[in-house]
Scaffold this motif. Sequence first.
Motif, PDB file in Angstrom:
ATOM      1  N   ALA A   3       0.931  -1.269  -0.031  1.00  0.00           N
ATOM      2  CA  ALA A   3       0.038   0.051  -0.020  1.00  0.00           C
ATOM      3  C   ALA A   3       0.644   1.154  -0.113  1.00  0.00           C
ATOM      4  CB  ALA A   3      -0.944  -0.178   1.147  1.00  0.00           C
ATOM      5  N   ALA A   4       0.213   2.325  -0.775  1.00  0.00           N
ATOM      6  CA  ALA A   4       1.361   3.584  -0.652  1.00  0.00           C
ATOM      7  C   ALA A   4       1.363   3.990   0.711  1.00  0.00           C
ATOM      8  CB  ALA A   4       0.506   4.537  -1.706  1.00  0.00           C
ATOM      9  N   PRO A   5       2.356   4.685   1.098  1.00  0.00           N
ATOM     10  CA  PRO A   5       2.655   5.227   2.446  1.00  0.00           C
ATOM     11  C   PRO A   5       1.471   6.335   2.647  1.00  0.00           C
ATOM     12  CG  PRO A   5       4.303   5.946   1.191  1.00  0.00           C
ATOM     13  CD  PRO A   5       3.505   4.974   0.218  1.00  0.00           C
ATOM     14  N   PRO A   6       0.905   6.602   3.854  1.00  0.00           N
ATOM     15  CA  PRO A   6       0.143   7.867   4.070  1.00  0.00           C
ATOM     16  C   PRO A   6       0.793   9.229   3.640  1.00  0.00           C
ATOM     17  CG  PRO A   6       0.782   7.141   6.051  1.00  0.00           C
ATOM     18  CD  PRO A   6       1.523   6.183   5.018  1.00  0.00           C
ATOM     19  N   SER A   7      -0.131  10.056   3.132  1.00  0.00           N
ATOM     20  CA  SER A   7       0.509  11.516   2.827  1.00  0.00           C
ATOM     21  C   SER A   7       0.914  12.095   4.151  1.00  0.00           C
ATOM     22  CB  SER A   7      -0.637  12.182   2.166  1.00  0.00           C
ATOM     23  OG  SER A   7      -1.532  12.487   2.986  1.00  0.00           O
ATOM     24  N   PRO A   8       1.503  13.230   4.165  1.00  0.00           N
ATOM     25  CA  PRO A   8       1.931  14.094   5.225  1.00  0.00           C
ATOM     26  C   PRO A   8       0.563  14.411   5.686  1.00  0.00           C
ATOM     27  CG  PRO A   8       3.584  14.483   3.592  1.00  0.00           C
ATOM     28  CD  PRO A   8       2.380  13.687   2.900  1.00  0.00           C
ATOM     29  N   LEU A   9      -0.311  14.793   4.967  1.00  0.00           N
ATOM     30  CA  LEU A   9      -1.686  15.411   5.528  1.00  0.00           C
ATOM     31  C   LEU A   9      -2.298  14.494   6.394  1.00  0.00           C
ATOM     32  CD1 LEU A   9      -3.800  17.493   5.871  1.00  0.00           C
ATOM     33  CD2 LEU A   9      -5.117  16.875   3.430  1.00  0.00           C
ATOM     34  N   ASP A  10      -2.696  13.228   5.743  1.00  0.00           N
ATOM     35  CA  ASP A  10      -2.983  12.009   6.440  1.00  0.00           C
ATOM     36  C   ASP A  10      -2.462  11.710   7.734  1.00  0.00           C
ATOM     37  OD1 ASP A  10      -4.928  11.853   4.569  1.00  0.00           O
ATOM     38  OD2 ASP A  10      -3.876  10.278   3.327  1.00  0.00           O
ATOM     39  N   THR A  11      -1.204  11.958   7.887  1.00  0.00           N
ATOM     40  CA  THR A  11      -0.455  11.543   9.214  1.00  0.00           C
ATOM     41  C   THR A  11      -0.788  12.599  10.107  1.00  0.00           C
ATOM     42  OG1 THR A  11       1.482  10.345   7.768  1.00  0.00           O
ATOM     43  CG2 THR A  11       1.889  11.328   9.990  1.00  0.00           C
ATOM     44  N   LEU A  12      -0.595  13.883   9.421  1.00  0.00           N
ATOM     45  CA  LEU A  12      -1.125  14.950  10.533  1.00  0.00           C
ATOM     46  C   LEU A  12      -2.546  14.802  11.050  1.00  0.00           C
ATOM     47  CD1 LEU A  12      -0.412  17.571  12.066  1.00  0.00           C
ATOM     48  CD2 LEU A  12      -0.930  18.682   9.941  1.00  0.00           C
ATOM     49  N   LEU A  13      -3.355  14.558  10.210  1.00  0.00           N
ATOM     50  CA  LEU A  13      -4.936  14.243  10.618  1.00  0.00           C
ATOM     51  C   LEU A  13      -4.946  13.152  11.548  1.00  0.00           C
ATOM     52  CD1 LEU A  13      -6.652  14.690   7.345  1.00  0.00           C
ATOM     53  CD2 LEU A  13      -6.619  16.258   8.995  1.00  0.00           C
ATOM     54  N   ALA A  14      -4.219  11.897  11.396  1.00  0.00           N
ATOM     55  CA  ALA A  14      -4.324  11.042  12.681  1.00  0.00           C
ATOM     56  C   ALA A  14      -3.597  11.598  13.759  1.00  0.00           C
ATOM     57  CB  ALA A  14      -3.284   9.967  11.855  1.00  0.00           C
ATOM     58  N   GLU A  15      -2.788  12.243  13.695  1.00  0.00           N
ATOM     59  CA  GLU A  15      -2.066  12.858  15.102  1.00  0.00           C
ATOM     60  C   GLU A  15      -3.360  13.719  15.639  1.00  0.00           C
ATOM     61  OE1 GLU A  15       1.676  14.914  14.910  1.00  0.00           O
ATOM     62  OE2 GLU A  15       2.344  13.737  12.873  1.00  0.00           O
ATOM     63  N   ILE A  16      -3.810  14.543  14.947  1.00  0.00           N
ATOM     64  CA  ILE A  16      -4.894  15.439  15.461  1.00  0.00           C
ATOM     65  C   ILE A  16      -5.908  14.638  16.181  1.00  0.00           C
ATOM     66  CG2 ILE A  16      -6.738  17.304  15.140  1.00  0.00           C
ATOM     67  CD1 ILE A  16      -4.874  18.357  12.695  1.00  0.00           C
ATOM     68  N   ARG A  17      -6.408  13.568  15.552  1.00  0.00           N
ATOM     69  CA  ARG A  17      -7.565  12.608  16.093  1.00  0.00           C
ATOM     70  C   ARG A  17      -7.098  12.107  17.137  1.00  0.00           C
ATOM     71  NH1 ARG A  17      -8.531  12.161  10.081  1.00  0.00           N
ATOM     72  NH2 ARG A  17     -10.386  13.442   9.645  1.00  0.00           N
ATOM     73  N   ALA A  18      -5.742  11.760  17.520  1.00  0.00           N
ATOM     74  CA  ALA A  18      -5.429  11.069  18.598  1.00  0.00           C
ATOM     75  C   ALA A  18      -4.816  12.039  19.922  1.00  0.00           C
ATOM     76  CB  ALA A  18      -4.108  10.067  18.284  1.00  0.00           C
ATOM     77  N   CYS A  19      -5.019  13.619  19.465  1.00  0.00           N
ATOM     78  CA  CYS A  19      -4.616  14.330  20.432  1.00  0.00           C
ATOM     79  C   CYS A  19      -5.262  14.319  21.788  1.00  0.00           C
ATOM     80  CB  CYS A  19      -5.024  15.898  20.034  1.00  0.00           C
ATOM     81  SG  CYS A  19      -4.222  17.076  20.737  1.00  0.00           S
ATOM     82  N   ARG A  20      -4.394  14.521  22.851  1.00  0.00           N
ATOM     83  CA  ARG A  20      -4.945  14.468  24.354  1.00  0.00           C
ATOM     84  C   ARG A  20      -4.134  15.790  24.858  1.00  0.00           C
ATOM     85  NH1 ARG A  20      -7.754  10.533  26.502  1.00  0.00           N
ATOM     86  NH2 ARG A  20      -6.688  11.109  28.635  1.00  0.00           N
ATOM     87  N   PHE A  21      -3.714  16.593  24.226  1.00  0.00           N
ATOM     88  CA  PHE A  21      -3.107  17.807  24.780  1.00  0.00           C
ATOM     89  C   PHE A  21      -3.598  18.694  25.550  1.00  0.00           C
ATOM     90  CE2 PHE A  21      -0.529  21.794  24.107  1.00  0.00           C
ATOM     91  CZ  PHE A  21       0.667  21.277  24.592  1.00  0.00           C
ATOM     92  N   CYS A  22      -5.135  18.843  25.493  1.00  0.00           N
ATOM     93  CA  CYS A  22      -5.762  19.522  26.483  1.00  0.00           C
ATOM     94  C   CYS A  22      -6.223  18.988  27.781  1.00  0.00           C
ATOM     95  CB  CYS A  22      -6.926  20.115  25.730  1.00  0.00           C
ATOM     96  SG  CYS A  22      -7.913  18.983  25.155  1.00  0.00           S
ATOM     97  N   VAL A  23      -5.760  17.751  27.723  1.00  0.00           N
ATOM     98  CA  VAL A  23      -5.930  16.766  28.959  1.00  0.00           C
ATOM     99  C   VAL A  23      -4.583  16.603  29.608  1.00  0.00           C
ATOM    100  CG1 VAL A  23      -6.743  14.540  29.870  1.00  0.00           C
ATOM    101  CG2 VAL A  23      -8.123  15.954  28.367  1.00  0.00           C
ATOM    102  N   GLU A  24      -3.745  16.262  29.008  1.00  0.00           N
ATOM    103  CA  GLU A  24      -2.576  16.155  29.765  1.00  0.00           C
ATOM    104  C   GLU A  24      -1.448  17.153  29.582  1.00  0.00           C
ATOM    105  OE1 GLU A  24      -1.214  12.947  26.887  1.00  0.00           O
ATOM    106  OE2 GLU A  24      -2.702  11.534  27.611  1.00  0.00           O
ATOM    107  N   SER A  25      -1.665  18.216  28.836  1.00  0.00           N
ATOM    108  CA  SER A  25      -0.805  19.383  29.041  1.00  0.00           C
ATOM    109  C   SER A  25      -1.500  20.457  28.818  1.00  0.00           C
ATOM    110  CB  SER A  25       0.596  19.238  28.156  1.00  0.00           C
ATOM    111  OG  SER A  25       1.305  17.885  28.193  1.00  0.00           O
ATOM    112  N   PRO A  26      -2.685  20.981  29.561  1.00  0.00           N
ATOM    113  CA  PRO A  26      -3.817  21.945  29.228  1.00  0.00           C
ATOM    114  C   PRO A  26      -3.032  23.436  29.304  1.00  0.00           C
ATOM    115  CG  PRO A  26      -4.051  21.044  31.166  1.00  0.00           C
ATOM    116  CD  PRO A  26      -2.827  20.151  30.589  1.00  0.00           C
TER     117      PRO A  26
END
Length: 225
Positions: A3-26
């Motif tokens: 499979a083709a590797p994910p694009s930089p945008l797709d990688t960034l979107l995955a990071e955003i959807r996994a974000c817990r910054f406002c709970v762990e480092s608010p």
Amino acid sequence: MNAAPPSPLDTLLAEIRACRFCVESPRGRPLPHEPRPVLSVSARAPILVAGQAPGTRVHASGQSFNDPSGDRLRAWMGIDRATFYDPAIISIAAMGFCFPGQDAKGGDLPPRRECAARWHDRLFAARPPFELVLAIGAASQAYHLRRLGLERFAAGGLTERVERWREIWQARQGPRVLVLPHPSWRNTGWLKRHPWFDAELVPVLRAEVARLLRAVSDQAESPDR
């Protein structure tokens, strides 16, 4: 076949959807519930719907503007739900990706500051510029006007900015920006006090959305053009 590797945008979107910054480092009080970042951004959509933050219904469903505010916004734009949620046409990215919680009076809190500081510049640098940005609400307008070199329009209150919508619309060729009040029922009184919004701004919004829909359709029919 690999499979083709994910694009930089797709990688960034995955990071955003996994974000817990406002709970762990608010910045300030932690988010009072589990994070659920809600956004829909593709590399090809010509329209960006840039709102404030998810409300309770959007937090529950995980789908942006899946509420009466979305119904009003779609009516302003002159489109149906299928078109609104087509990632080839519209990207949706609020200033806060998670529902921020409510104040003592039951109103939604402002968008969390963590999102814009951590994600937004990276997100909008990761894809080509949009052709149309719908900046909905004060926080979205302040960010996107500054991001697009329209700082001179960022001062003042929301009503002042929306009253100057035509100046903002004509200030650049692309991305073009339309500043809108939030379509929440809470702004029904504002809309009644400012009938020029429906009479003057909404027709321009619908015409521009229709133009971009035709362009997307033409491109789909002639992909090599």
